[in-house]
Design an enzyme around this catalytic site. Sequence first.
Site, PDB file in Angstrom:
ATOM      1  N   GLN A 192      15.391  25.263  20.469  1.00 28.05           N
ATOM      2  CA  GLN A 192      15.338  26.089  19.263  1.00 28.05           C
ATOM      3  C   GLN A 192      14.408  27.287  19.456  1.00 28.05           C
ATOM      4  O   GLN A 192      13.329  27.174  20.051  1.00 28.05           O
ATOM      5  CB  GLN A 192      14.876  25.261  18.067  1.00 28.05           C
ATOM      6  CG  GLN A 192      15.886  24.230  17.599  1.00 28.05           C
ATOM      7  CD  GLN A 192      17.070  24.839  16.861  1.00 28.05           C
ATOM      8  OE1 GLN A 192      17.090  26.030  16.566  1.00 28.05           O
ATOM      9  NE2 GLN A 192      18.063  24.014  16.555  1.00 28.05           N
ATOM     10  N   ASP A 247      24.929  18.881  15.430  1.00 30.05           N
ATOM     11  CA  ASP A 247      24.227  20.168  15.585  1.00 30.05           C
ATOM     12  C   ASP A 247      25.071  21.054  16.490  1.00 30.05           C
ATOM     13  O   ASP A 247      24.692  21.344  17.631  1.00 30.05           O
ATOM     14  CB  ASP A 247      22.833  19.939  16.175  1.00 30.05           C
ATOM     15  CG  ASP A 247      21.991  21.211  16.220  1.00 30.05           C
ATOM     16  OD1 ASP A 247      22.422  22.232  15.634  1.00 30.05           O
ATOM     17  OD2 ASP A 247      20.911  21.190  16.843  1.00 30.05           O
ATOM     18  N   CYS A 288      23.650  26.255  12.729  1.00 27.40           N
ATOM     19  CA  CYS A 288      23.138  27.610  12.930  1.00 27.40           C
ATOM     20  C   CYS A 288      24.113  28.642  12.368  1.00 27.40           C
ATOM     21  O   CYS A 288      23.888  29.846  12.520  1.00 27.40           O
ATOM     22  CB  CYS A 288      22.873  27.866  14.410  1.00 27.40           C
ATOM     23  SG  CYS A 288      24.342  27.713  15.454  1.00 27.40           S
ATOM     24  N   TYR A 347      26.764  17.098  20.160  1.00 23.79           N
ATOM     25  CA  TYR A 347      26.196  18.404  20.494  1.00 23.79           C
ATOM     26  C   TYR A 347      24.677  18.257  20.607  1.00 23.79           C
ATOM     27  O   TYR A 347      23.898  18.970  19.969  1.00 23.79           O
ATOM     28  CB  TYR A 347      26.562  19.450  19.442  1.00 23.79           C
ATOM     29  CG  TYR A 347      28.027  19.490  19.070  1.00 23.79           C
ATOM     30  CD1 TYR A 347      28.944  20.203  19.830  1.00 23.79           C
ATOM     31  CD2 TYR A 347      28.507  18.807  17.945  1.00 23.79           C
ATOM     32  CE1 TYR A 347      30.292  20.246  19.487  1.00 23.79           C
ATOM     33  CE2 TYR A 347      29.851  18.844  17.591  1.00 23.79           C
ATOM     34  CZ  TYR A 347      30.733  19.562  18.365  1.00 23.79           C
ATOM     35  OH  TYR A 347      32.079  19.601  18.017  1.00 23.79           O
ATOM     36  N   GLU A 362      26.519  15.328  25.043  1.00 27.90           N
ATOM     37  CA  GLU A 362      26.346  16.750  25.371  1.00 27.90           C
ATOM     38  C   GLU A 362      26.861  16.985  26.785  1.00 27.90           C
ATOM     39  O   GLU A 362      26.678  16.135  27.668  1.00 27.90           O
ATOM     40  CB  GLU A 362      24.871  17.148  25.281  1.00 27.90           C
ATOM     41  CG  GLU A 362      24.538  18.551  25.746  1.00 27.90           C
ATOM     42  CD  GLU A 362      25.175  19.641  24.908  1.00 27.90           C
ATOM     43  OE1 GLU A 362      25.955  20.412  25.479  1.00 27.90           O
ATOM     44  OE2 GLU A 362      24.895  19.693  23.696  1.00 27.90           O
TER      45      GLU A 362
END
Length: 438
Positions: A272, A369, A396, A304, A325
Amino acid sequence: MSRNFPILTLNIEDLDERGYGIAQHGNKIVQVLNALPGETVEAQIFRRKKGGLQGVATQILQASNLRVAPREDHFLCCSPWQILDFEAENQIKVSSLKKFYQAEQIDLPDFDIICLPDQTWNYRNKAEFSFYSDDTEQLNLAFFGRDSRSKYPHTGCVLMAEPINIVGRRFLDFLNDRKIQARQLKSLILRYCYAQNKVVACLFFKDENLQFDPEELSSVLDEVLQGVSIIYSTHKSPAPVVTEIRHQLGCLELTESIYNVNLTYNWDNFFQINPPVFELAAKDLVEQIKATPDFSNLPVVEMYAGIGTLGLLVAPLVPKVLAVELTPGSQERAIRNAAQNRVGNFEFIESLAEESVSAIASNQILILDPPRVGLHDKVIKKIIAESPKHIVYLSCNPKTQAANYAALQEKYKIRWMRAYNFYPHTPHSESLLVLDKR
């Protein structure tokens, strides 16, 4: 500017999700940089698009009372909302998020937006600088213009954590002393760790014959710049891809602390951008897991997952965490992070989320995410088919989050929601959505 691109006088009516002011000119929509709602501007058009135009306001004929002076000349490259009052920015972000859901005919519960008002500058922990050589062949850092290949030179950016700017200028001095030109280089990626106050640097160059002396490179290392990687990247690709690692000095790992969890990552792992605000979101996520009925008996699947950040945060609360992932290097980092935090109930699948939907089941908490494009259709279909008891969805891109929830709303209701201003002075925000099965 070509004679084919006119200067127009426009009345700005709204802002879009990319930060452009929106105006109407005849039957065309015009997107205008450096413009706010309620303003009248002269805009230099620089692009024709299907059904519309794009431009930049060069004269503000009637200014909004929300307009403030930008802090730097290159603000349109990095943070176009430097011209917008910060309190108004937060209100606009909340309003935009509501519009995304209204467009899907969804009524949201009351929610707020969280930020750190005293830390709206120098917050980014990652920079990717290009290079520009001026008429004197002096090398400068640079950003590409929005929607263009033009370069805008600078010596630092007010969005970056200040150690990034300091290291960037040190690299400039190093490269200028050796008469290296922008045409030989691609980019300089700098990553900063708040917990350690350390920076790592990766210099990408495209001149295959360019040589660097390891002893000279070691001179740029100090107590802040702890590691340097020098990477040849073929000119055949415009992006900073790794063709050959020529030199590596020092340590290229960083360890950030988020809500008492230590997370180690390399220069090319996702992490992040704004750790202090992300920590606020992480705390909310943990508290929402605790507020979930029977949470201590429900396994967690994290899709994710990156380096496993969210799963590792909640692992002490639940019987098991399975993270999914594909990004190279993420599995190794996630497993190491589980070990260094003494988390024994954590597993990792190296796979695309859409290729591992079999991990989604009914009796679990699902953490999502995804990237800005949102959930893959296969993931949505599997969620609908299996209907996990609870979903925690950090996004996001609230616009794609709204579209994803619209596809899930027959099976799920919103328990809780909050927005976060991870990216002050830009149009972007994040939102956390907690869903319970109906």
